[in-house]
Scaffold this motif. Sequence first.
Motif, short mmCIF file in Angstrom:
data_model
loop_
_atom_site.label_atom_id
_atom_site.label_comp_id
_atom_site.label_asym_id
_atom_site.label_seq_id
_atom_site.Cartn_x
_atom_site.Cartn_y
_atom_site.Cartn_z
N UNK A 107 0.92 -1.18 0.15
CA UNK A 107 -0.06 -0.19 0.13
C UNK A 107 1.09 1.23 0.04
N UNK A 108 0.30 2.27 -1.12
CA UNK A 108 1.44 3.45 -1.04
C UNK A 108 0.99 4.63 -0.03
N UNK A 109 -0.24 4.01 0.66
CA UNK A 109 -0.58 4.88 1.80
C UNK A 109 -1.27 6.25 1.09
N UNK A 110 -1.26 6.23 -0.19
CA UNK A 110 -2.04 7.52 -0.88
C UNK A 110 -3.06 6.97 -1.94
N UNK A 111 -4.21 7.42 -1.43
CA UNK A 111 -5.27 6.89 -2.40
C UNK A 111 -5.16 6.84 -3.69
N UNK A 112 -5.13 7.98 -4.22
CA UNK A 112 -4.97 8.21 -5.72
C UNK A 112 -3.74 7.35 -6.45
N UNK A 113 -3.05 7.16 -5.65
CA UNK A 113 -1.71 5.99 -6.29
C UNK A 113 -2.11 4.57 -6.16
N UNK A 114 -2.63 4.20 -4.92
CA UNK A 114 -2.95 2.75 -4.41
C UNK A 114 -1.76 1.90 -4.40
N UNK A 115 -1.83 0.62 -4.58
CA UNK A 115 -0.67 -0.34 -4.43
C UNK A 115 0.44 -0.01 -5.25
N UNK A 116 1.49 -0.19 -4.97
CA UNK A 116 2.81 -0.01 -5.64
C UNK A 116 3.62 -1.44 -5.43
N UNK A 117 4.73 -1.55 -6.34
CA UNK A 117 5.50 -2.58 -6.00
C UNK A 117 6.33 -2.13 -4.58
N UNK A 118 6.68 -3.60 -4.28
CA UNK A 118 7.12 -3.89 -2.74
C UNK A 118 8.28 -2.82 -2.76
N UNK A 119 9.21 -2.86 -3.69
CA UNK A 119 10.64 -2.31 -3.65
C UNK A 119 10.75 -0.81 -3.79
N UNK A 120 9.38 -0.38 -4.42
CA UNK A 120 9.41 1.31 -4.70
C UNK A 120 9.10 1.93 -3.74
N UNK A 121 9.36 3.13 -3.34
CA UNK A 121 9.23 4.12 -2.20
C UNK A 121 8.53 5.34 -2.81
N UNK A 122 7.71 6.00 -1.96
CA UNK A 122 7.30 7.20 -2.09
C UNK A 122 7.75 8.45 -1.56
N UNK A 123 8.28 9.31 -2.41
CA UNK A 123 8.94 10.47 -2.07
C UNK A 123 8.37 11.77 -2.50
N UNK A 124 8.78 13.03 -2.32
CA UNK A 124 8.23 14.01 -2.79
C UNK A 124 9.11 14.57 -4.21
N UNK A 125 8.39 14.99 -5.17
CA UNK A 125 8.84 15.28 -6.51
C UNK A 125 10.43 16.08 -6.35
N UNK A 126 10.48 17.12 -5.21
CA UNK A 126 11.54 17.80 -4.96
C UNK A 126 12.86 17.01 -4.66
N UNK A 127 12.42 15.66 -3.96
CA UNK A 127 13.73 14.97 -3.56
C UNK A 127 14.04 13.76 -4.81
N UNK A 128 13.29 13.95 -5.95
CA UNK A 128 13.67 13.14 -7.18
C UNK A 128 14.05 13.99 -8.39
#
Length: 443
Positions: free
Chosen positions: A226-247
């Motif tokens: 679970x990405x913990x963001x409703x409009x994103x939904x589930x994501x691959x286990x090894x991916x991370x959620x960051x903010x755009x400024x950090x990418x």
Amino acid sequence: MTENMKPSGIAWIGDIPESWDIKRVKYLASLKGRIGWQGLTSDEYLDEGPYLITGIDFKNGKVDWNSCVHVSKERWEEAREIQIENGDLLITKDGTVGKVAVISDLDDLASLNSGVLVIRTKPDFDRKFLYWVLLSEEFWTWFRLKNAGNSTIIHLYQNDFAEFTYTFPNYSEQTQIANFLDKQCEKINSVATDIEKQIELLQKYKESLITETVTKGLDKTVAMKDSCIEWIGDIPQHWEVKRIKHCCSNVGSGTTPESSNFDFYDGEINWIQSGDLYGINTIEQTEKSITDLALKTYSTLKVYRADYVVVAMYGASVGNVAIAKINACVNQACCVLEATPQSDVRYLYYWLSHCKEDLIQQSFGGGQPNISQQKIKNEPMLSLPFDEQTQIANYLDKKCSKIDSIIESKKEQLEKITQHKKSLIYEYVTGKKRVKGANFNGN
């Protein structure tokens, strides 16, 4: 049956059938419009009562009664000459000029706002024939010539319109032509509507493809979380959620040099405005350029090195995203995002394309949406290995290119149909072609 032709005396019409005539609108019809309305304001609009027809209520040659506002019966009674009835012909003279509608299905009282004219033809002139004339190049060529050199705010002035000259046959043939064009254009419109729906479905498919791919990846067997963001939904286990400024290695913008200083413009430096992002995926040229003097004068200007992503923060192109393939400065309505060495700029582009609606929804204020740099910087983004970003970008490049090619082909079909319809209307309302079996003599 054929008929000899004669010069019409009007350059953009050329020859017309020998039995046809030419007159100004003012001799064939009455034109009525409202000059102000005793201080009527939007505060007086009601949910019921007589309809008040405005230009925005015109839909496909008719008035959409569901979109009309209402006014009191007292207001309706103040202007008897523009009390509207079924069969009346209307044309807009302000806003989107030249929209035409024939009144039908009117089940209540109705009047006009100041941006609309009502045209009532005399008994020997078919109102629907004039409707088709006003949709043709016979009218639009005249209108463009009349407004040549005028300001960017275009109006159809009532006194000018009264002088519009058009060609017409006897009443019987006018009616036959109008009926013929009703049927033929209904068929054309049906085909055009189908193509428009196909384009819309293709665009939605492209959007869903991008969303699915940038949030789920290409490996359908990978474990998810679970990405913990409703409009994103589930994501691959090894991916991370960051903010755009950090990418990104940098998020920045620019400015507009003083427009009255000619020394700042037409130089060697590309200068991107939000309008340069309209309807494109990549920026390879700009409408305007600036000089080295402008760059040195404004500390907020810098030359960004290709490739980078540009987002329109406000204006007509708000939310549009493109990859800049050129070195350029930008204006204050554009946000530039530069990828890090660990990021594929194309994945960044696809992610921001996916985020467009979310950014716009967050950014509505008093009127048009305004996406701030801060909102873009803090928008969530998925962080994943560089090789996966590249695989996703390559996949979407290939898929989206095919979809875009089909959409472009559909748009070309639509343009051909539109041009065919224009030619058909023009040829019949100017007598270049005649309706089969038409009564040329009116007997």
